[in-house]
Write an enzyme that holds these catalytic residues in place. Structure first.
Site, PDB file in Angstrom:
ATOM      1  N   SER A   1       0.862  -1.179   0.000  1.00 45.79           N
ATOM      2  CA  SER A   1       0.000   0.000   0.000  1.00 45.79           C
ATOM      3  C   SER A   1       0.898   1.228   0.000  1.00 45.79           C
ATOM      4  O   SER A   1       2.126   1.124   0.031  1.00 45.79           O
ATOM      5  CB  SER A   1      -0.887   0.004   1.236  1.00 45.79           C
ATOM      6  OG  SER A   1      -0.111   0.362   2.362  1.00 45.79           O
ATOM      7  N   LYS A   2       0.255   2.377  -0.016  1.00 42.86           N
ATOM      8  CA  LYS A   2       1.025   3.627  -0.107  1.00 42.86           C
ATOM      9  C   LYS A   2       1.998   3.796   1.053  1.00 42.86           C
ATOM     10  O   LYS A   2       2.976   4.517   0.930  1.00 42.86           O
ATOM     11  CB  LYS A   2       0.075   4.818  -0.157  1.00 42.86           C
ATOM     12  CG  LYS A   2      -0.568   4.942  -1.516  1.00 42.86           C
ATOM     13  CD  LYS A   2      -1.200   6.303  -1.705  1.00 42.86           C
ATOM     14  CE  LYS A   2      -1.892   6.354  -3.049  1.00 42.86           C
ATOM     15  NZ  LYS A   2      -3.124   7.119  -3.028  1.00 42.86           N
ATOM     16  N   ARG A   3       1.695   3.136   2.177  1.00 35.79           N
ATOM     17  CA  ARG A   3       2.623   3.214   3.316  1.00 35.79           C
ATOM     18  C   ARG A   3       4.011   2.739   2.912  1.00 35.79           C
ATOM     19  O   ARG A   3       5.015   3.129   3.496  1.00 35.79           O
ATOM     20  CB  ARG A   3       2.144   2.318   4.468  1.00 35.79           C
ATOM     21  CG  ARG A   3       1.019   2.891   5.288  1.00 35.79           C
ATOM     22  CD  ARG A   3       0.647   1.930   6.400  1.00 35.79           C
ATOM     23  NE  ARG A   3       0.252   0.628   5.870  1.00 35.79           N
ATOM     24  CZ  ARG A   3       0.916  -0.507   6.050  1.00 35.79           C
ATOM     25  NH1 ARG A   3       2.017  -0.529   6.757  1.00 35.79           N
ATOM     26  NH2 ARG A   3       0.468  -1.627   5.533  1.00 35.79           N
ATOM     27  N   HIS A   4       4.066   1.844   1.944  1.00 35.78           N
ATOM     28  CA  HIS A   4       5.358   1.276   1.542  1.00 35.78           C
ATOM     29  C   HIS A   4       6.082   2.140   0.514  1.00 35.78           C
ATOM     30  O   HIS A   4       7.154   1.779   0.055  1.00 35.78           O
ATOM     31  CB  HIS A   4       5.146  -0.117   0.947  1.00 35.78           C
ATOM     32  CG  HIS A   4       4.547  -1.087   1.914  1.00 35.78           C
ATOM     33  ND1 HIS A   4       3.219  -1.426   1.906  1.00 35.78           N
ATOM     34  CD2 HIS A   4       5.095  -1.767   2.942  1.00 35.78           C
ATOM     35  CE1 HIS A   4       2.984  -2.284   2.876  1.00 35.78           C
ATOM     36  NE2 HIS A   4       4.101  -2.511   3.519  1.00 35.78           N
ATOM     37  N   GLY A   5       5.481   3.251   0.114  1.00 44.17           N
ATOM     38  CA  GLY A   5       6.099   4.085  -0.918  1.00 44.17           C
ATOM     39  C   GLY A   5       5.190   4.109  -2.134  1.00 44.17           C
ATOM     40  O   GLY A   5       4.005   3.815  -2.040  1.00 44.17           O
TER      41      GLY A   5
END
Ligand code: GLU
Length: 488
Positions: A251-255
């Site tokens: 997800s966006k948390r990972h970049g």
């Protein structure tokens, strides 16, 4: 006739890496078997779909080189390829299912369905549609129709079928009793995903459905629909999820998760394709760098692993560096140009010189964005001296005089090539009784403003005599001014 596969994105978001990987596997399968790759836009959710998203998805696929044989913009014999243009077909299929006894009208109100669900939940039970409308008396139906009561169409789930063979996961069993009579056409006359996807896969002659694992739970419903429509279902291959380094769903948390974002960050499409291909698939040996042709050659659905794939951005970066190292200079130049322009740097007009510059810099570049920083000293008129470079390399005694001597010596170095430039630098240092390193470091600051750069002699040759000498003289002046400032 080769296989027919499809990528069927919903344009409710950008093309994310998971979607791109699904598209890639479909594309590779089609190209490997000389089949047909269909692109179908699943835009029945009008509220959440947008034309911009469609454009973004098409651009992302094109950037990756995943050309489609049938679909938006290219057309094809089985169109339209936007589901919003196919609503009549879904309605007709739903009516046919009713006529043939595979589906029935449901007049239940949303309130009734909600109440029943809540009551069941209060008893701690999961609720399934209770088939209240399956056997309505003809008089009751007539009454409801007389008042034009809203009606949906529900599929009558048979108790046949309990398993299917998935190419990736093997046999997947399911209990048809756990599937309620699901809606295929809503009371607003709009199809549900299950109906539209199956009708399209039938009408578009899809032979292999390669899609994300998140659809496994939908497949039993789809199989039942294929059967009711009298069609042999396609072969299914459900591709594992992509996880972040922490083993949670990417997800966006990972970049960055959008393909366009990777393009913007300076990744080459060939590297991205290579990297995506290895997310959940392997050629069966330990090769890691595979060209598109090699991927097409080795791709098989059997090579897809059932385990989840981990998105390792360091590996992507490494791979990109490998592709940068191998790209023909002309292509690299074309790829780098927009990044120079973004950084406000001029694109060199002398192509030969530009290619030599890129060859000098590429061992240090992992992304195209790196070139802007690495190339800056070569493309600007006046380099800026980094403060720590000044501190570190310009405080030795008599540096200014050494540099001035080198500038003079370089004026007559002939030819101005690497061996002669190196001999001049070393000779000047020896004559002046300093270590070559002292002069090399100071010269590097003079010509690049930095403490690090590619090999200094190559840098000087590439800059050429005029610019090299001018930069050395500018440093001499800079040091003199600085000393004067200190003394006063
Ligand atoms: N439109 C669906 C999605 O974006 C894909 C449907 C399918 O592949 O069957 O998830």
């Amino acid at each position: 006739m080769g296989p027919r596969v499809r990528f069927a994105p919903s344009p409710t978001g950008y093309l994310h890496v998971g979607g791109a990987r699904t598209a890639l596997f479909n594309w590779l399968y089609a190209r490997r078997h000389r089949g047909t790759f269909v692109l179908r836009i699943e835009d029945t959710d009008v509220q959440r779909s947008s034309a911009d998203m469609v454009t973004g998805i098409l651009e992302g696929l094109r950037w990756l080189g995943l050309d489609w044989d049938e679909g938006p913009e290219v057309g094809g014999p089985r169109g339209p390829y936007f589901q919003s243009g196919r609503l009549d077909r879904y309605r007709a299929a739903a009516a046919r299912l009713v006529a043939e006894g595979h589906a029935y009208y449901c007049y239940c109100s949303p309130e009734r369905l909600r109440d029943e669900r809540e009551k069941a939940e209060a008893r701690g039970e999961a609720w399934q549609y209770d088939r209240a409308c399956l056997n309505l008396a003809p008089e009751r139906i007539a009454e409801l129709e007389a008042v034009a009561a809203p009606r949906a169409i529900r599929f009558k789930v048979p108790s046949t079928h309990t398993a299917f063979e998935d190419i990736v996961h093997g046999r997947i069993a399911f209990d048809p009793r756990s599937i309620e009579d699901f809606v295929v056409l809503r009371s607003d006359n709009h199809p549900t995903y299950h109906l539209s996807v199956v009708v399209d896969d039938v009408e578009m002659g899809i032979t292999h459905v390669i899609r994300g694992d998140d659809h496994i739970s939908n497949t039993p419903k789809h199989l039942l629909l294929f059967e009711a429509l009298g069609v042999t279902p396609p072969t299914f291959a459900h591709v594992p999820l992509i996880l972040g380094a922490d083993k949670k769903r990417l997800s966006k948390r990972h970049g960055a998760t959008s393909v366009t974002e990777y393009r913007r960050q300076g990744y080459l499409p060939a590297a991205m394709v290579n990297f995506l291909a290895l997310l959940g698939w392997s050629p069966g040996d330990d090769r890691e760098l595979l060209s598109v042709a090699e991927l097409v050659d080795s791709f098989s659905l059997e090579g897809i692993s059932g385990g989840n794939a981990v998105f390792n951005v360091e590996k992507l970066e490494w791979m990109n560096g490998q592709y940068i190292a191998r790209l023909p200079a002309g292509e690299l130049a074309g790829a780098v140009e927009p990044f120079l322009a973004d950084a406000g740097l001029p694109v060199p007009r002398d192509r030969g010189w530009f290619h030599r510059l890129l060859d000098l810099l590429r061992p240090r570049a992992k992304r195209l964005t790196d070139f802007a920083e690495l190339a800056r000293p070569f493309l600007v008129d006046t380099v800026e001296y980094e403060p720590h470079a000044v501190e570190k390399h310009l405080d030795a005694p008599d540096v200014g005089a050494h540099v001035a001597a080198l500038a003079a010596a370089l004026r007559t170095t002939d030819p101005f090539d690497e061996p002669h430039v190196e001999a001049t630098v070393r000779g000047t240092a020896a004559e002046r009784g300093v270590k070559a390193g002292v002069l090399i470091h100071a010269t590097r600051v003079a010509v690049t403003g930095r403490t690090t750069s590619p090999g200094l002699f190559e840098v000087l040759v590439l800059l050429g005599r005029e610019r090299s000498v001018a930069r050395l003289e500018r440093l001499v002046n800079f040091l003199a001014t600085r000393r004067a400032g200190r003394v006063s």
